[in-house]
Design a protein around this motif. Sequence first.
Motif, PDB file in Angstrom:
ATOM      1  N   LYS A 112      12.991   9.918  -6.881  1.00 36.91           N
ATOM      2  CA  LYS A 112      13.574  10.201  -5.554  1.00 36.91           C
ATOM      3  C   LYS A 112      13.938   8.919  -4.811  1.00 36.91           C
ATOM      4  O   LYS A 112      15.032   8.794  -4.261  1.00 36.91           O
ATOM      5  CB  LYS A 112      12.589  10.993  -4.669  1.00 36.91           C
ATOM      6  CG  LYS A 112      12.222  12.339  -5.184  1.00 36.91           C
ATOM      7  CD  LYS A 112      11.165  12.994  -4.314  1.00 36.91           C
ATOM      8  CE  LYS A 112       9.808  12.320  -4.368  1.00 36.91           C
ATOM      9  NZ  LYS A 112       9.168  12.296  -5.681  1.00 36.91           N
ATOM     10  N   SER A 113      12.998   7.960  -4.790  1.00 33.46           N
ATOM     11  CA  SER A 113      13.251   6.737  -4.016  1.00 33.46           C
ATOM     12  C   SER A 113      14.357   5.909  -4.667  1.00 33.46           C
ATOM     13  O   SER A 113      15.219   5.354  -3.989  1.00 33.46           O
ATOM     14  CB  SER A 113      11.968   5.909  -3.909  1.00 33.46           C
ATOM     15  OG  SER A 113      10.957   6.705  -3.318  1.00 33.46           O
ATOM     16  N   THR A 114      14.336   5.844  -5.995  1.00 36.97           N
ATOM     17  CA  THR A 114      15.393   5.127  -6.725  1.00 36.97           C
ATOM     18  C   THR A 114      16.751   5.733  -6.403  1.00 36.97           C
ATOM     19  O   THR A 114      17.724   5.023  -6.141  1.00 36.97           O
ATOM     20  CB  THR A 114      15.120   5.228  -8.247  1.00 36.97           C
ATOM     21  OG1 THR A 114      13.797   4.742  -8.498  1.00 36.97           O
ATOM     22  CG2 THR A 114      16.118   4.444  -9.057  1.00 36.97           C
ATOM     23  N   ALA A 135      10.677   8.781   4.463  1.00 37.15           N
ATOM     24  CA  ALA A 135       9.744   9.760   5.015  1.00 37.15           C
ATOM     25  C   ALA A 135       8.484   9.877   4.161  1.00 37.15           C
ATOM     26  O   ALA A 135       7.684  10.774   4.355  1.00 37.15           O
ATOM     27  CB  ALA A 135      10.430  11.121   5.151  1.00 37.15           C
ATOM     28  N   ASP A 136       8.328   8.947   3.203  1.00 36.08           N
ATOM     29  CA  ASP A 136       7.129   8.964   2.372  1.00 36.08           C
ATOM     30  C   ASP A 136       6.062   8.119   3.078  1.00 36.08           C
ATOM     31  O   ASP A 136       5.964   6.907   2.877  1.00 36.08           O
ATOM     32  CB  ASP A 136       7.448   8.407   0.977  1.00 36.08           C
ATOM     33  CG  ASP A 136       6.351   8.751  -0.016  1.00 36.08           C
ATOM     34  OD1 ASP A 136       5.245   9.107   0.442  1.00 36.08           O
ATOM     35  OD2 ASP A 136       6.596   8.673  -1.227  1.00 36.08           O
ATOM     36  N   ILE A 137       5.294   8.798   3.917  1.00 41.46           N
ATOM     37  CA  ILE A 137       4.338   8.091   4.784  1.00 41.46           C
ATOM     38  C   ILE A 137       3.217   7.464   3.965  1.00 41.46           C
ATOM     39  O   ILE A 137       2.747   6.374   4.264  1.00 41.46           O
ATOM     40  CB  ILE A 137       3.729   9.090   5.801  1.00 41.46           C
ATOM     41  CG1 ILE A 137       4.835   9.863   6.524  1.00 41.46           C
ATOM     42  CG2 ILE A 137       2.798   8.398   6.774  1.00 41.46           C
ATOM     43  CD1 ILE A 137       5.719   9.059   7.399  1.00 41.46           C
ATOM     44  N   PRO A 140       5.331   4.564   0.891  1.00 43.15           N
ATOM     45  CA  PRO A 140       6.713   4.127   1.171  1.00 43.15           C
ATOM     46  C   PRO A 140       7.185   3.114   0.144  1.00 43.15           C
ATOM     47  O   PRO A 140       6.496   2.134  -0.120  1.00 43.15           O
ATOM     48  CB  PRO A 140       6.597   3.477   2.560  1.00 43.15           C
ATOM     49  CG  PRO A 140       5.169   3.055   2.676  1.00 43.15           C
ATOM     50  CD  PRO A 140       4.356   4.027   1.866  1.00 43.15           C
ATOM     51  N   SER A 141       8.321   3.361  -0.489  1.00 38.69           N
ATOM     52  CA  SER A 141       8.780   2.385  -1.480  1.00 38.69           C
ATOM     53  C   SER A 141      10.188   1.877  -1.214  1.00 38.69           C
ATOM     54  O   SER A 141      10.649   0.964  -1.899  1.00 38.69           O
ATOM     55  CB  SER A 141       8.669   2.964  -2.893  1.00 38.69           C
ATOM     56  OG  SER A 141       9.084   4.293  -2.926  1.00 38.69           O
ATOM     57  N   VAL A 142      10.862   2.441  -0.209  1.00 38.25           N
ATOM     58  CA  VAL A 142      12.245   2.028   0.040  1.00 38.25           C
ATOM     59  C   VAL A 142      12.368   0.537   0.364  1.00 38.25           C
ATOM     60  O   VAL A 142      13.218  -0.156  -0.222  1.00 38.25           O
ATOM     61  CB  VAL A 142      12.872   2.912   1.150  1.00 38.25           C
ATOM     62  CG1 VAL A 142      14.200   2.358   1.631  1.00 38.25           C
ATOM     63  CG2 VAL A 142      13.044   4.342   0.642  1.00 38.25           C
ATOM     64  N   VAL A 213      17.389  10.749   3.557  1.00 41.31           N
ATOM     65  CA  VAL A 213      15.947  10.833   3.792  1.00 41.31           C
ATOM     66  C   VAL A 213      15.223  10.886   2.455  1.00 41.31           C
ATOM     67  O   VAL A 213      15.413  11.824   1.668  1.00 41.31           O
ATOM     68  CB  VAL A 213      15.586  12.083   4.626  1.00 41.31           C
ATOM     69  CG1 VAL A 213      14.090  12.119   4.898  1.00 41.31           C
ATOM     70  CG2 VAL A 213      16.358  12.100   5.933  1.00 41.31           C
ATOM     71  N   ASP A 214      14.409   9.862   2.203  1.00 41.09           N
ATOM     72  CA  ASP A 214      13.606   9.830   0.971  1.00 41.09           C
ATOM     73  C   ASP A 214      12.309  10.586   1.244  1.00 41.09           C
ATOM     74  O   ASP A 214      11.449  10.113   1.991  1.00 41.09           O
ATOM     75  CB  ASP A 214      13.311   8.364   0.598  1.00 41.09           C
ATOM     76  CG  ASP A 214      12.471   8.268  -0.675  1.00 41.09           C
ATOM     77  OD1 ASP A 214      12.461   9.227  -1.466  1.00 41.09           O
ATOM     78  OD2 ASP A 214      11.825   7.211  -0.869  1.00 41.09           O
ATOM     79  N   LEU A 215      12.185  11.759   0.649  1.00 39.98           N
ATOM     80  CA  LEU A 215      11.012  12.595   0.916  1.00 39.98           C
ATOM     81  C   LEU A 215       9.861  12.264  -0.025  1.00 39.98           C
ATOM     82  O   LEU A 215      10.093  11.859  -1.163  1.00 39.98           O
ATOM     83  CB  LEU A 215      11.380  14.066   0.745  1.00 39.98           C
ATOM     84  CG  LEU A 215      12.181  14.699   1.883  1.00 39.98           C
ATOM     85  CD1 LEU A 215      12.567  16.120   1.503  1.00 39.98           C
ATOM     86  CD2 LEU A 215      11.414  14.689   3.192  1.00 39.98           C
TER      87      LEU A 215
HETATM   88 MG   LIG Z   1       9.263   7.805  -3.775  1.00 33.36          MG
END
Ligand SMILES: [Mg+2]
Length: 363
Positions: A112-114, A135-137, A140-142, A213-215
């Motif tokens: 997802k983040s990629t 939004a990955d609390i 977070p990897s963004v 939005v990265d969930l």
């Molecule tokens: Mg991710």
Amino acid sequence: MSTSVESIRSALSSVNDPATGHGIVASGQLGAVEVADDGSVTLRVDLISPGFPLRDELEASIREALQSLSLPGLDLQWGLRVPKKAARQDLNRLPTVKNVIAIAAGKGGVGKSTVSVNVALALRSLGAKVGILDADIYGPSVPKMLGKADREAGTATAGEGIAPALYRGVAVMSVDYFVEPGAAVIWRGPMIHKLLTQFLEDVRWGDLDYLIVDLPPGTGDAQLSLAQLIPLTGSVIVTTPQEVALIDVRKAVNMFGKLEVPVLGIAENMSHYRCPACGHHDEIFGAGGGKRLSEEIGAELLVQIPIEPAIAFGGEAGTPVVESNPDSPHAKAFFKLAAAAALGASKRSATGPKRSSLLRTID
Ligand SMILES: [Mg+2]
Ligand SMILES: Nc1ncnc2c1ncn2[C@@H]1O[C@H](COP(=O)(O)OP(=O)(O)OP(=O)(O)O)[C@@H](O)[C@H]1O
């Protein structure tokens, strides 16, 4: 005698945008029309999404509609004007953001983040104004995947909210900017809701065509909060070809269905591996999962992204492949996905949402 601007506009009034079915004159997509002294014509036409995949089709209809005028020359110039999703009265946050696209999967680690990072950078390089909300609390990897920021996130002057970080023109907000490196975030649902509310209300996102939005994985608090807080234009569901991934992905699809968020399409990640030494094609995680899901839920399979070490290295090094090697086949897969997802979002915003059953019962 040279043709008049009026006769050109009139000839083009029968041309429809192939994505929306709306006339390009009636919708205002046809911009300036100029006729030079020698009779040759310059037209400006705004496309509804970056990397518009149906551009050749639209161009052919325009040229055909003008054929009877026998113009000595035609110069078509393309612009970009992304339609804004109509705001629901009860969800008026993010007034300067035209479309919000959630990148989701029920399962962790499917990419997802990629996908979020590469799609956002691809849309930016295709000319759109883009932001990413991480939004990955809990994980977070963004920020790491994007590498060095051109501008750090920070509080603006008093009362003016939080400035997002900026990476090569992409605005980003993440909890990563506010916690100590390596510290575990232990927050309950209401706190997550509060934090996301702040990210949506207090961050000065500015004018954006698309907020990606990265969930986080799963179907939990962050997903519910977001759907309650902002009008999502749609979601892109990321899956791998395996059945175990699909089981969780179906849960995510059901959740979006209940929340009345349209699925824009499916991205099958880690689809296959092509050995660079011998060219052997291997379906390491099985085959056909994305296609099966697409048939099952009636959503388009937008892309199949290969397993490619450069994608993983790019994420680690903060140099996503769409930037470091944009002409490679794996980067092209992200460009294709970006254009298809943006088209799906713009199309929905231009043609209006399906009437929601919730709203139907009210009026
Ligand atoms: Mg991710
Ligand atoms: N197509 C690919 N080829 C090779 N490696 C990939 C590919 N897609 C993702 N990866 C790698 O797989 C790992 C997981 O990807 P990513 O972090 O994007 O998944 P995620 O779904 O966001 O995970 P999480 O659920 O933990 O948030 C990363 O190390 C990433 O670099």
